[in-house]
Each structure stands twice: as structure tokens, then as C-alpha cells.
Enzyme design. Structure first.
Site, short mmCIF file in Angstrom:
data_model
loop_
_atom_site.label_atom_id
_atom_site.label_comp_id
_atom_site.label_asym_id
_atom_site.label_seq_id
_atom_site.Cartn_x
_atom_site.Cartn_y
_atom_site.Cartn_z
N SER A 6 0.84 -1.19 0.00
CA SER A 6 0.00 0.00 0.00
C SER A 6 0.88 1.26 0.00
CB SER A 6 -0.96 -0.04 1.19
OG SER A 6 -1.99 0.91 1.06
N ASP B 291 -9.91 -3.64 -5.76
CA ASP B 291 -9.13 -2.66 -4.99
C ASP B 291 -9.17 -1.34 -5.73
OD1 ASP B 291 -7.27 -1.20 -3.53
OD2 ASP B 291 -5.57 -2.49 -3.98
N HIS C 267 -7.90 -5.10 -1.35
CA HIS C 267 -6.73 -4.41 -0.81
C HIS C 267 -6.36 -5.04 0.54
CE1 HIS C 267 -4.02 -0.92 -0.66
NE2 HIS C 267 -4.22 -0.95 0.64
#
Length: 329
Positions: A166, A264, A294
Site C-alpha cells: 500500500s 481494490d 486491498h
């Protein structure tokens, strides 16, 4: 394709825990909120399995010099360890620059176990208390230190890779670019899981398709970016939007394994970044995981897709540590 059955079970377990609604909750509520790791524990307990992470590693906390004081790092080594110097993975945890910390155990211990490496996880300063570029500068400082002093940890500073998930993936690849611009030696490989790659374009299809898919909704993403940036112009900075780096800057980056998740909000920009690296003639393996959301990588104990991704990541790192050009998967 919708979330697969395993991913849906995981998100249902998360919903039962009553997580904060990121973007509509306070900073304290967001940081105290249960996350995917807690939902994994719920599912494992239902199965009669121990949710505790197998401590097949040694664990040390120490500090390295940073731009605004010492930066805390967590050093994990396979156990039992031998006398040989191990390759090193410098890892940057996710959390939108705001959440997450060095106690995140979903990813790094498993990579240490599977890749047989030493890992240095970076405890960078977080927003909003320390907004951009504080976290980036801390990651660069830690990576520089490892490349110069990794032998002090029992590692081999000549065999260093960098990784992150991320926002951590964003900082990992941005740190590689920063070292390249300074003419310094950088890592031999980068492992990037669902990075934020372009904060200037909020109209990509995945931003709409997965807008309401936890744990990273479109509302939560906007909130994270607002905590990290203090002025709009910062969103065009390649340290936050690596897709906006020049062709020559991208060409200086190491071989890359990049994961995206089908459901995502960051899927499209991550894949655009992979294509930009390919256009710059960087060796890239892009793996999109269908039915995943995600944050899936750290859920390898309950998601078959995450287990496969871990296997792929370990093979990629092992090849990258030796300077080999990893084969396409």
C-alpha cells in the site's frame, strides 16, 4: 469478478468486529480499529487453529540515524540462524501513511521464513503528526543505512531488496528513485503490493468499481491522502505519485514484482505503474489476483490467493538477492 468466497468470509468476519469507518471517524478511532489481521484471527479460532504467528525468527528492535532523529526499525532473522551473512529485505509497512506499525506481523515474518532472509522493517514517522515528506525521508535514511551498514545486523549489504504494501510500497519505490537520483547504489529488487501510484487521478475505473470494498474504500483513500498532504501541489510529487516520475527516473529502478487485487481502488494505478516501468525497460512481473481486495497479502493463512502471492514473492526475492533477473511468472 466479485470477491471470492474466502475473501468475502474474511470481510464478513471484519464487519462483525465493528471496524471504524475510515474517513468518518477520528484519528484515534481509526488507529484503534480492528483490521484484516484481527479478522484472520477470528476465522482461525473458528477453525480451532492458533492465530499466534509462528515465531520461527528472532526479533530485535533498534534505531538507525534519521533526518529528524533516530528511526526505529525491527530486525527479524530466521531462527536458528547460521554464521553466514544473510540477504536483507528492507520492508515498509502500509497504512495510508497514518496507520500500521512495526508490530504488523502478517507479511514480514512470513517473507523471512519463506525467502530465508533478514528483514529490516522501518518505523517511519506517520501523518498527520508528521506529514509529507517525513515518512519518505525516514524510509530513505533507513534504506541508506542498511545498504552501508547491513553487516552490523548480520546481513549482506551487497544483497538488499526493498518491499512494501500500500503506501509502504509507494515509499519503497520512491526511496529507490531518490537514491538513483543521488547517484547512489540502490536495492537489487523491489516488491510492491498494491501501491498508491498516482494521487492526481481519482477517476480511474477501479476507483469506482471498488469504491465501497473494505478495507480501503474510496472515502478512506481520500482521508489518508488528506492526512499526508498539506497542499495540493504535493500530490504531483513523484515521491507520492511515482507514476509521474520521468522515463529516465523509472529506467533506473530495479527489477520489480508488483501485486494488484482485482477488487481494490488502487488496482488501475498500480497496473499503470507496472506498465510505465515496462516501457522504461525495467524487468517487471505484474500479478493481478482475482477475487482479492486491498490488504490481502498478509492474510495468507486464510486466503489461497495470498498464500500463492507469498510463494511468488519469496521466489522473486531469492532470485533478486543474487542479482538474477527473475523469470516472468
Amino acid at each position: 469478478m466479485p470477491l471470492n468466497a474466502q475473501a468475502q468470509e474474511l470481510l464478513d468476519a471484519l464487519a462483525e468486529l465493528g471496524p471504524a469507518v475510515i474517513g468518518r471517524s477520528s484519528l484515534e478511532e481509526a488507529r484503534d480499529s480492528p483490521g484484516l489481521a484481527d479478522a484472520v484471527s477470528v476465522i482461525l479460532r473458528r477453525r480451532g487453529e492458533d492465530p499466534a504467528v509462528d515465531a520461527a525468527h528472532t526479533d530485535e528492535r533498534r534505531t538507525v540515524p534519521g533526518p529528524a532523529g533516530d528511526v526505529e526499525v525491527r530486525v527479524l532473522r530466521p531462527s536458528p540462524g547460521g554464521a553466514e551473512a544473510l540477504p536483507i529485505l528492507v520492508y515498509v509497512h502500509g497504512g495510508g501513511w497514518v496507520l500500521g506499525d512495526l508490530d504488523d506481523d502478517g507479511i514480514v515474518p512470513e517473507l523471512v521464513r519463506r525467502a530465508g532472509c533478514l528483514a529490516v522493517s522501518v518505523g517511519y514517522r506517520r501523518a498527520p503528526e508528521a506529514p509529507f515528506p517525513a515518512s519518505h525521508d525516514d524510509v530513505v535514511a533507513a534504506l541508506r543505512w542498511v545498504l552501508a551498514h547491513g553487516d552490523e545486523l548480520g546481513g549482506d549489504p551487497g544483497r538488499v531488496a526493498v518491499g512494501g504494501d500500500s503506501a509502504g510500497a509507494t515509499m519503497a519505490t520512491a526511496a529507490c528513485r531518490t537514491l538513483a537520483l543521488a547517484g547512489e547504489r540502490g536495492p537489487s529488487a523491489q516488491l510492491l503490493a498494491y501501491p498508491l501510484a498516482d494521487l492526481t487521478d481519482g477517476d480511474r475505473p477501479s476507483r469506482r468499481d471498488a469504491a465501497d470494498t473494505p478495507p480501503l474504500t474510496a472515502t478512506a483513500l481520500d482521508w489518508f491522502v488528506a492526512q499526508e498532504t498539506t497542499e495540493d501541489g504535493q500530490r504531483r510529487d513523484p515521491r507520492l505519485s511515482p507514476l509521474l516520475a520521468t522515463h529516465d527516473e523509472l529506467a533506473a529502478l530495479p527489477p520489480t514484482l508488483l501485486f494488484t487485487a482485482e477488487q481494490d481502488v488502487l488496482r488501475d494505478e498500480g497496473e499503470a505503474y507496472a506498465r510505465a516501468l515496462m516501457d522504461a525497460r525495467v524487468h517487471v512481473t505484474l500479478s493481478r489476483f482475482p477475487g482479492m481486495m486491498h490488504g490481502f497479502l498478509g492474510c495468507h493463512r486464510v486466503l489461497d490467493g495470498a498464500d500463492l502471492a507469498m510463494t511468488q514473492a519469496a521466489a522473486f526475492l531469492s532470485a533478486g538477492f543474487e542479482g538474477a533477473e527473475p523469470a516472468a511468472q
